[in-house]
Scaffold this motif. Structure first.
Motif, PDB file in Angstrom:
ATOM      1  N   VAL A 174     -42.901 -29.348  28.609  1.00 42.08           N
ATOM      2  CA  VAL A 174     -42.229 -28.375  27.747  1.00 42.08           C
ATOM      3  C   VAL A 174     -40.914 -28.943  27.213  1.00 42.08           C
ATOM      4  CG1 VAL A 174     -41.005 -26.167  27.754  1.00 42.08           C
ATOM      5  CG2 VAL A 174     -43.298 -26.307  28.704  1.00 42.08           C
ATOM      6  N   VAL A 175     -40.166 -29.651  28.051  1.00 44.45           N
ATOM      7  CA  VAL A 175     -38.915 -30.269  27.592  1.00 44.45           C
ATOM      8  C   VAL A 175     -39.202 -31.280  26.483  1.00 44.45           C
ATOM      9  CG1 VAL A 175     -37.032 -31.821  28.257  1.00 44.45           C
ATOM     10  CG2 VAL A 175     -37.640 -29.893  29.726  1.00 44.45           C
ATOM     11  N   TRP A 227     -38.966 -18.791  21.857  1.00 43.00           N
ATOM     12  CA  TRP A 227     -38.354 -18.488  23.150  1.00 43.00           C
ATOM     13  C   TRP A 227     -38.879 -19.493  24.168  1.00 43.00           C
ATOM     14  CZ3 TRP A 227     -41.413 -17.284  27.396  1.00 43.00           C
ATOM     15  CH2 TRP A 227     -42.744 -16.943  27.123  1.00 43.00           C
ATOM     16  N   LEU A 228     -38.098 -19.709  25.197  1.00 49.06           N
ATOM     17  CA  LEU A 228     -38.476 -20.647  26.245  1.00 49.06           C
ATOM     18  C   LEU A 228     -38.101 -20.081  27.604  1.00 49.06           C
ATOM     19  CD1 LEU A 228     -37.587 -24.327  25.189  1.00 49.06           C
ATOM     20  CD2 LEU A 228     -39.810 -23.433  25.872  1.00 49.06           C
ATOM     21  N   VAL A 229     -38.925 -20.376  28.584  1.00 49.06           N
ATOM     22  CA  VAL A 229     -38.559 -20.074  29.960  1.00 49.06           C
ATOM     23  C   VAL A 229     -37.894 -21.322  30.531  1.00 49.06           C
ATOM     24  CG1 VAL A 229     -40.861 -20.751  30.779  1.00 49.06           C
ATOM     25  CG2 VAL A 229     -39.396 -19.335  32.222  1.00 49.06           C
ATOM     26  N   PHE A 245     -43.811 -19.707  37.472  1.00 49.81           N
ATOM     27  CA  PHE A 245     -43.230 -20.520  36.408  1.00 49.81           C
ATOM     28  C   PHE A 245     -44.218 -21.560  35.887  1.00 49.81           C
ATOM     29  CE2 PHE A 245     -38.954 -19.396  38.352  1.00 49.81           C
ATOM     30  CZ  PHE A 245     -38.678 -18.468  37.357  1.00 49.81           C
ATOM     31  N   THR A 246     -45.113 -22.025  36.738  1.00 55.67           N
ATOM     32  CA  THR A 246     -46.128 -22.980  36.285  1.00 55.67           C
ATOM     33  C   THR A 246     -47.021 -22.359  35.222  1.00 55.67           C
ATOM     34  OG1 THR A 246     -46.140 -24.208  38.378  1.00 55.67           O
ATOM     35  CG2 THR A 246     -48.115 -24.355  37.004  1.00 55.67           C
ATOM     36  N   PHE A 247     -47.437 -21.121  35.430  1.00 54.32           N
ATOM     37  CA  PHE A 247     -48.278 -20.450  34.433  1.00 54.32           C
ATOM     38  C   PHE A 247     -47.510 -20.234  33.125  1.00 54.32           C
ATOM     39  CE2 PHE A 247     -50.773 -18.956  38.201  1.00 54.32           C
ATOM     40  CZ  PHE A 247     -51.965 -19.560  37.832  1.00 54.32           C
ATOM     41  N   LEU A 248     -46.247 -19.829  33.224  1.00 52.60           N
ATOM     42  CA  LEU A 248     -45.445 -19.628  32.014  1.00 52.60           C
ATOM     43  C   LEU A 248     -45.222 -20.945  31.274  1.00 52.60           C
ATOM     44  CD1 LEU A 248     -42.760 -17.109  33.337  1.00 52.60           C
ATOM     45  CD2 LEU A 248     -44.629 -16.620  31.752  1.00 52.60           C
ATOM     46  N   LEU A 249     -44.891 -21.995  32.016  1.00 52.76           N
ATOM     47  CA  LEU A 249     -44.670 -23.303  31.403  1.00 52.76           C
ATOM     48  C   LEU A 249     -45.969 -23.867  30.827  1.00 52.76           C
ATOM     49  CD1 LEU A 249     -42.301 -24.798  34.122  1.00 52.76           C
ATOM     50  CD2 LEU A 249     -41.657 -24.268  31.766  1.00 52.76           C
TER      51      LEU A 249
END
Length: 210
Positions: free
Chosen positions: A145-146, A161-163, A191-195
């Motif tokens: 993601v980064v 938007w970003l987590v 957070f893994t699922f969101l990322l």
């Protein structure tokens, strides 16, 4: 004869468009709050790069002190991680105060932050605080993601938007250690699922733009 116009560098950022707007709005307040400290740093010859490097060392220091076989080792580790976060929040304002803020500094800061995320996650896996699967997937998608955020920023299609879970994970470590052991893995999976979702949407947007 007309000379060709100088190309203007686009601003490369790992922030979503909404995050960037909020950060821009808060910069003046942060500047006023930190102004006495920033002036001291300038007097002492301290630059934003110095703070970024020290922040990185504090983050790595967490990894070495976390598993030390003495009573206050984890307290020292958490203190170093907190210092890493605080310094990470000051190097940007100092760069703007010294009028040297730019893509190079932003890139350096991002890589420094990602190194700390990587080393701390590996440390948590090594000492059994995080499972190999949860920790590895969290680290993989976080890094992806980064990278996608930087690419999308350079293509002028930033995330809406970003987590950004690293601060929450860092803050949860004392909770995991002293109050609710065994809960860190649940947090990492969330957070893994969101990322993972943001990785998929990032790939789609980049591929569509190319």
């Amino acid at each position: 004869m007309c000379s060709p116009p100088n190309p203007t560098k686009s601003k490369v950022s790992v922030y979503a468009s909404g995050e960037q707007a909020m950060m821009d709005a808060s910069q003046s307040r942060r500047h006023l709050l930190l102004l006495p400290l920033l002036k001291r740093f300038v007097q002492w010859g301290i630059t934003a790069n110095h703070l970024t490097g020290l922040s990185l060392l504090c983050g790595i220091g967490f990894c070495f002190s976390y598993g030390m076989p003495w009573d206050q080792a984890k307290l020292l580790a958490f203190s170093l991680l907190l210092l890493h976060v605080l310094l990470d929040g000051i190097d940007g304002p100092l760069a703007r105060f010294q009028k040297i803020a730019g893509n190079r500094g932003s890139f350096t800061d991002t890589i420094s932050d990602q190194l700390v995320v990587t080393f701390t996650t590996i440390t948590l896996i090594h000492y059994g605080e995080a499972t190999i699967i949860a920790g590895s997937l969290y680290l993989f998608f976080y890094t992806l993601v980064v990278a996608f955020a930087m690419i999308r920023s350079s293509l002028a299609i930033p995330y809406s938007w970003l987590v950004r879970p690293r601060f929450i994970v860092y803050a949860w470590l004392p909770v995991e250690t002293y109050f609710l052991p065994g809960t860190l893995n649940y947090l990492l999976w969330i957070f893994t699922f969101l990322l993972g979702w943001k990785s998929l949407t990032g790939f789609y947007k980049i591929r569509k733009k190319l």
